[in-house]
Design an enzyme around this catalytic site. Structure first.
Site, mmCIF file in Angstrom:
data_model
loop_
_atom_site.group_PDB
_atom_site.id
_atom_site.type_symbol
_atom_site.label_atom_id
_atom_site.label_comp_id
_atom_site.label_asym_id
_atom_site.label_seq_id
_atom_site.Cartn_x
_atom_site.Cartn_y
_atom_site.Cartn_z
ATOM 1 N N GLY A 1 13.128 -17.039 8.803
ATOM 2 C CA GLY A 1 12.072 -17.120 9.725
ATOM 3 C C GLY A 1 11.552 -15.871 10.031
ATOM 4 O O GLY A 1 10.221 -15.535 9.841
ATOM 5 N N ALA A 2 12.364 -14.806 10.084
ATOM 6 C CA ALA A 2 12.093 -13.256 10.123
ATOM 7 C C ALA A 2 13.257 -12.478 9.821
ATOM 8 O O ALA A 2 14.392 -13.030 9.580
ATOM 9 C CB ALA A 2 11.574 -13.118 11.649
ATOM 10 N N MET A 3 13.028 -11.238 9.749
ATOM 11 C CA MET A 3 14.108 -10.240 9.315
ATOM 12 C C MET A 3 13.926 -9.138 10.177
ATOM 13 O O MET A 3 13.114 -8.597 10.425
ATOM 14 C CB MET A 3 14.287 -10.100 7.824
ATOM 15 N N GLU A 4 15.272 -8.532 10.792
ATOM 16 C CA GLU A 4 15.105 -7.491 11.778
ATOM 17 C C GLU A 4 15.144 -6.298 11.142
ATOM 18 O O GLU A 4 15.602 -5.308 11.863
ATOM 19 C CB GLU A 4 16.283 -7.925 12.900
ATOM 20 N N ASN A 5 14.391 -5.922 10.270
ATOM 21 C CA ASN A 5 14.332 -4.612 9.730
ATOM 22 C C ASN A 5 13.894 -3.622 10.868
ATOM 23 O O ASN A 5 13.033 -3.807 11.561
ATOM 24 C CB ASN A 5 13.484 -4.460 8.430
ATOM 25 N N HIS B 1 13.858 -12.804 19.385
ATOM 26 C CA HIS B 1 15.234 -12.593 18.512
ATOM 27 C C HIS B 1 15.084 -11.366 17.859
ATOM 28 O O HIS B 1 16.131 -10.963 17.898
ATOM 29 C CB HIS B 1 15.046 -14.158 17.613
ATOM 30 N N GLU B 2 14.061 -10.957 17.053
ATOM 31 C CA GLU B 2 14.249 -10.102 16.032
ATOM 32 C C GLU B 2 14.411 -8.681 16.992
ATOM 33 O O GLU B 2 14.789 -7.598 16.574
ATOM 34 C CB GLU B 2 13.009 -9.850 15.273
ATOM 35 N N HIS C 1 17.742 -7.761 17.961
ATOM 36 C CA HIS C 1 18.393 -7.266 16.805
ATOM 37 C C HIS C 1 18.174 -5.861 16.731
ATOM 38 O O HIS C 1 19.122 -5.032 16.159
ATOM 39 C CB HIS C 1 17.954 -7.820 15.707
ATOM 40 N N GLU D 1 23.606 -12.811 14.961
ATOM 41 C CA GLU D 1 22.765 -14.170 14.892
ATOM 42 C C GLU D 1 22.924 -14.571 16.260
ATOM 43 O O GLU D 1 22.057 -15.279 17.105
ATOM 44 C CB GLU D 1 22.908 -14.922 13.692
HETATM 45 ZN ZN LIG Z 1 18.588 -13.141 13.396
#
Ligand SMILES: [Zn+2]
Length: 840
Positions: A262-266, A296-297, A300, A319
Site C-alpha cells: 500500500g505504501a512504504m514508510e521511508n 499509518h505511514e 512509522h 506494523e
Molecule cells: Zn506499515
C-alpha cells in the site's frame, strides 16, 4: 537481467555477528539515472568502524555489473562476488569502502522499479529497498540494526525532479544533492525520480510535498486539499501525544506506479501506490482507506524509523503499532469517524483468516530465521491481529499509561534499535501492570479464542487450550412493538485468562424481567475473538439483523456469520438468505462493500456447487438492484450507489448483457453515475466474460484512454474472453513472459472466471505443474501474484485440493510460493467443506 530470488537471504545469526563487528557511520550514495532504460550507475562510499581489526565480513550488493570495489585504498577482486555478497577481508579499526556498479532496473517493484507511462511515454523510477532489495540499488550492510547517516547525490535527466529522504537542491541542471539524514536503516533509503508533478505546502514548520506522475496531475490537484488536511491532522495528533517532534525535517508523499505494498514508510519520503490518486469516482470507504494509509505511514516515522526493530522478528513492533494508530487516529482526528467499523467489517477478517491457517504464527514470533521468512510475515497477523491485540492492550492499560510507556521507549531508543522486550519493559514501568504476562498470552501464541453463549453462560475456548484474557462489552437488545430492536443495556466484561465460564444473567437489563431477544458478545468489537450466539439470539439475527441500531454491532454480526460459513457451520444458502433479507436496507457502505465482496468471491464463486451458482449470483444481483433503486436520485455522499452499480455489473448474466452495452454506449448508468475509466473497464470486463464483447471493443477503449488503468483493464479483459486462444495467450504471458507485477495481476484476475469452468478445466492441472518454476524465476513479488490472483479458487473440489497438496510436496518451491499455496489451500478446503453442506 538479474533474477529475483531467495539467494540474497540474510540469516539472523549472520546479522547478529555482523552487528557485533561493525559500526557504520556514514554512507555517501551517488546514483546516475542517465544510463538508459536497463541499468543505472551506483557508487557507494561507506565509512565504518570494526571492533576486531584484521577480521573479515562482507558487503551486500546485487549488481548487473560490479565495476570496482576499493577497501582502504586496496582494490578488491570483484570476481569474488557470490550470491549478492562481496567479501571484505583484513578490516581496519576505521574503514572506507567504495563500490562502483551498474544496477538493473526492476519491473516487479523490488529494488529500483522503472516504469514507462502509457499516457505520455514518460519514464519514472523509484526504490523499494526493504527486506533484501536495498542491495539491488546500492552496496550496504543491509540489516535494520546497522544504521548510518546517508548523504545522497543523483544525476538525472534535466527535466526530471528527484525526491529523497531529506531536502534536496540542484547545484546544476540534472544534478541533485541531498542533506545528510539522521541515522536510518538501509531499508529505509528512498529515491523517487521522473518528470514529477508536485504540490507543495507547509505545516507546523514541516515542508510538505505531494508528488505523482505528470499524467495524474489533475487528479492529484483535485484531491490535494484532502490529502494535505489528513497529513496536517496526523502531524497535529502525533505532536500532541508523542514527546518527540517529527524527526526527519521535510515530509514528501510520493504516489508511485506499480507499487507492491500500500505504501512504504521511508523517512521523509513516503512512497504510496498511485491508485490512491483516484482517476475515477470511489466510495468514501476508499478515501478512508487512503487516509489511514497516510496516518499509518506517519506513525512509522516514530515507530519504525526513529526507533527501529533490531531484527525482523519484531516486525510487529512496526506494523501492528502503525496499524493500530492508523485506525485510532483516523477515527479520532479526521472526518472518517467510523474507521473502526471498517476494521471490524473488513480489515480484521484478514487477521482472523490468517490466524486459522496452518501458516499462522504468533504476532511476535520467538524467532524469524532469515529475511525470506520475514517477508512472509507481512500478513494479516502482523497488521490486523497485531492492531487488534494492541487495542486490547490499550483497553487494559488505559491510553495515558500506554502513551507514557511508548514515549519512554522513544526517549530511550531514539535513532537506534529496540526489541519487543524493550517496549514491554517501558509499558510495564509506566503502567505498573504485568505487561510481560499479557504479552505471553496475546503476542506469543497463535489462534483465535471463541466465546459461545449457551444457557446464560459464556463458554470460552481457545485452539491451544489456554484462553486469553479479554476486555469487551456485551449488549442486550429487545424487540419493540414496531419490529425494531432496542438496546436495553451494555455491560463491560473482563474475561479472565483461565477460560472460566462466566455467567450472564439472561434476564438482566430487560426491565420487565423477560429474556433479551438478542445478546451480543463483543458488540463494540473491542476484542479479537470469534463469537457464537445462543439459538434464540441467532433467530433474532436471522429475522432482524438489519434492525440492530449500531453499525459496529451489525459489523460484528456479519463477521460472525462470515466465519460460520468458513467454518462449515452455516450453509452458504443461509448466508445468502441473510444477505437477501438485510443488505438491501443497509446504510453503511463499509458493510455493503464487505458483505457483497465475501458473498460474491467466496460464497457464490467458490462455496456453492456450480449448479447453484447462477441462482446465488442472481440473488446478489437482486440485492444490488434494490440498493440501486433505493439510492435513485439521492446525493451520493458515501458512495453507496457506486458500490451498488459495481455489484450490478459484476453479477450480470446473459439476460442483462444488452443493458450493460446500452450503459457503455450512453456513457452513464441511468440516474447516474456517469461512467469513468474504472466503471467503463468493469462493464467491458463483464461483457467480455459473457462473450458479449471482444477484441474490437477492448482495442477501442484502450485507444480512447491510453493509461495504466487501460493497460491493466485491457489485460484483464483479454484474459477473460471465453476463447481457448485468449486463455492460452494469457497463460503464456503470466507463466512464461516478463509481465510487470501489475500487468501480471491484471491478467491473472481476468483468467479464472467461474462461468467458464469447462474452458478452464485443463488449466487447473497445468497451474500446479507450472507454478513452482514460474514463481522461482520471477521472485517473491510475482510469487505472490501467482498464488493469489492467479490461483484457481473457484475450482473448489477434492481434485483441486489433492493437486495443491501434491504441488506442496515439491521441495524446490520457494518460501514465498509455499506460503502462498498453503494459504490458498486452506481457503479451498473451507470452500469444499461449505459445498458439502449445500449437498445435504
Ligand atoms: Zn506499515
Amino acid at each position: 537481467m538479474i533474477p529475483v530470488s531467495d539467494t540474497s537471504v540474510l540469516t539472523r545469526t549472520e546479522a547478529v555477528e555482523r552487528h557485533s563487528l561493525l559500526d557504520v557511520r556514514t554512507v555517501h550514495l551517488d546514483l546516475d539515472l542517465t544510463r538508459g532504460p536497463e541499468v543505472f550507475g551506483s557508487t557507494t562510499l561507506i565509512r565504518f568502524a570494526c571492533t576486531a581489526p584484521g577480521s573479515a565480513t562482507y558487503v551486500d550488493v546485487i549488481p548487473a555489473a560490479l565495476h570496482r570495489a576499493v577497501l582502504n585504498g586496496r582494490e578488491l577482486d570483484v570476481a569474488t562476488l557470490r550470491d549478492g555478497r562481496l567479501p571484505l577481508t583484513d578490516l581496519a579499526a576505521d574503514n572506507e569502502l567504495t563500490v562502483e556498479a551498474d544496477m538493473a532496473y526492476s519491473h516487479t517493484g523490488e529494488g529500483m522499479h522503472r516504469y514507462t507511462d502509457p499516457a505520455d511515454g514518460e519514464d519514472y523510477v523509484y526504490t523499494q529497498s526493504f527486506l533484501g532489495d536495498g542491495p539491488r540499488v546500492f552496496a550496504s550492510f543491509d540489516q535494520p540494526d546497522l544504521k548510518a547517516r546517508y548523504t545522497l547525490s543523483v544525476t538525472a535527466p534535466h527535466q526530471w525532479a528527484v525526491i529523497g529522504n531529506s531536502l534536496g537542491h540542484q547545484p546544476s541542471p540534472g544534478r541533485w544533492n541531498f542533506a545528510p539524514t539522521p541515522p536510518i536503516s538501509s531499508y529505509l533509503v528512498s529515491v523517487v525520480a521522473g518528470p514529477l508533478h508536485s504540490v507543495r505546502a507547509e505545516h507546523d514548520g514541516i515542508p510538505l510535498g505531494l508528488h505523482c506522475r505528470r499524467s495524474l496531475a489533475a487528479h492529484l490537484d483535485a484531491d490535494a486539499a484532502e490529502l494535505l488536511e489528513i497529513t496536517r491532522q496526523g502531524f497535529d495528533h502525533y505532536h500532541r501525544v508523542f514527546r518527540h517532534r517529527y524527526p526527519f525535517g521535510s515530509y514528501d508523499q510520493c504516489f508511485v506506479p506499480e507499487f507492491n505494498a500500500g505504501a512504504m514508510e521511508n523517512p521523509g519520503c513516503v512512497t504510496l501506490r498511485d491508485e490512491y490518486v483516484f482517476r475515477s469516482a470511489v466510495p468514501d470507504t476508499q478515501r478512508e482507506e487512503r487516509a489511514m494509509v497516510v496516518i499509518h505511514e506517519m506513525a512509522h516515522m516514530w515507530f519504525g524509523d526513529l526507533v527501529t526493530m533490531k531484527w525482523w522478528d519484531d516486525l510487529w513492533l512496526n506494523e501492528s503499532f502503525a496499524e493500530y494508530m492508523a485506525y485510532s487516529v483516523t477515527a479520532a482526528s479526521t472526518r472518517f469517524t467510523s474507521a473502526w467499523t471498517g476494521f471490524a467489517a473488513d480489515r480484521k477478517t484478514w487477521g482472523y483468516d490468517a490466524d486459522q491457517r496452518p501458516s499462522t504464527h504468533p504476532v511476535a514470533p520467538g524467532t524469524v530465521d532469515d529475511t525470506a521468512q520475514a517477508l512472509q510475515n507481512f500478513d494479516g497477523i502482523s497488521y490486523a491481529k497485531g492492531a487488534a491485540a494492541l487495542r486490547q492492550l490499550v483497553a487494559w492499560l488505559g491510553e495515558d499509561a500506554f502513551l507514557a510507556g511508548v514515549n519512554d521507549y522513544f526517549d530511550e531508543h531514539a535513532f537506534g534499535n529496540a526489541t519487543l522486550d524493550d517496549l514491554l519493559r517501558a509499558l510495564a514501568a509506566a503502567s505498573g501492570r504485568d505487561v510481560q504476562g499479557w504479552a505471553e498470552r496475546w503476542l506469543r501464541t497463535t489462534g483465535v479464542d471463541t466465546l459461545r453463549l449457551t444457557g446464560g453462560r459464556i463458554d470460552h475456548t481457545s485452539p491451544d487450550g489456554t484462553p486469553r484474557p479479554h476486555q469487551l462489552t456485551v449488549a442486550r437488545y429487545r424487540r419493540t412493538a414496531d419490529g425494531t430492536l432496542e438496546l436495553t443495556d451494555r455491560v463491560p466484561l473482563d474475561l479472565a485468562a483461565d477460560g472460566t465460564a462466566a455467567p450472564l444473567d439472561p434476564a438482566a437489563g430487560a426491565t420487565d424481567g423477560t429474556a433479551a431477544d438478542l445478546t451480543l458478545l463483543n458488540d463494540t468489537d473491542l476484542s479479537y475473538v470469534k463469537i457464537r450466539l445462543d439459538p434464540a439470539s441467532w433467530q433474532t439475527v436471522r429475522s432482524s439483523l438489519g434492525a440492530v441500531p449500531e453499525e459496529l454491532a451489525r459489523a460484528v454480526l456479519w463477521s460472525a456469520a462470515r466465519d460460520q460459513v468458513r467454518d462449515g457451520e452455516l450453509a452458504p444458502a443461509e448466508y445468502l438468505q441473510l444477505v437477501a433479507d438485510h443488505l438491501p436496507g443497509e446504510t453503511s457502505v463499509h458493510l455493503v462493500d464487505a458483505v457483497l465482496a465475501f458473498a460474491h468471491e467466496f460464497v457464490a464463486d467458490s462455496a456453492v456447487p456450480p449448479a447453484e451458482r447462477p441462482a446465488a449470483l442472481a440473488a446478489l444481483a437482486r440485492v444490488c438492484r434494490t440498493l440501486l433503486a433505493r439510492t435513485e436520485g439521492e446525493a451520493d455522499r458515501t458512495g453507496l450507489r457506486l458500490v451498488a452499480v459495481r455489484g450490478v455489473i459484476a453479477t450480470a448474466d446473459q439476460s442483462q448483457a444488452a443493458e450493460l452495452r446500452d450503459w457503455l454506449a450512453a456513457g452513464t448508468v441511468p440516474g447516474g453515475p456517469a461512467l469513468d475509466p474504472d466503471l467503463r473497464w468493469q462493464l467491458l470486463l463483464r461483457l467480455c466474460v459473457l462473450g458479449a464483447a471482444g477484441e474490437p471493443e477492448i482495442a477501442a477503449e484502450l485507444a480512447a484512454d491510453p493509461s495504466s488503468t487501460s493497460e491493466e483493464g485491457a489485460a484483464r479483459c483479454r484474459a477473460a474472453l471465453p476463447d481457448p486462444a485468449a486463455k492460452e495467450a494469457a497463460w503464456q504471458a503470466l507463466f512464461h513472459g516478463e509481465l510487470s507485477n501489475y500487468l501480471a495481476a491484471a491478467t491473472a484476475r481476468g483468467l479464472w472466471r467461474p462461468e467458464q469452468a469447462e474452458l478452464l478445466d485443463g488449466l487447473t492441472t497445468r497451474y500446479f505443474e507450472e507454478l513452482g518454476p514460474a514463481a522461482a524465476r520471477r521472485g517473491p513479488a510475482l510469487a505472490r501474484v501467482l498464488t493469489t490472483a492467479a490461483f484457481p479458487a473457484f475450482a473448489a473440489t477434492e481434485h483441486t485440493v489433492r493437486a495443491a497438496e501434491a504441488c506442496l510436496a515439491d521441495p524446490d518451491l520457494t518460501v514465498a510460493t509455499r506460503r502462498g499455496l498453503v494459504d490458498q489451500l486452506d481457503t479451498l478446503r473451507r470452500a469444499v467443506r461449505a459445498r458439502a453442506l449445500s449437498g445435504q
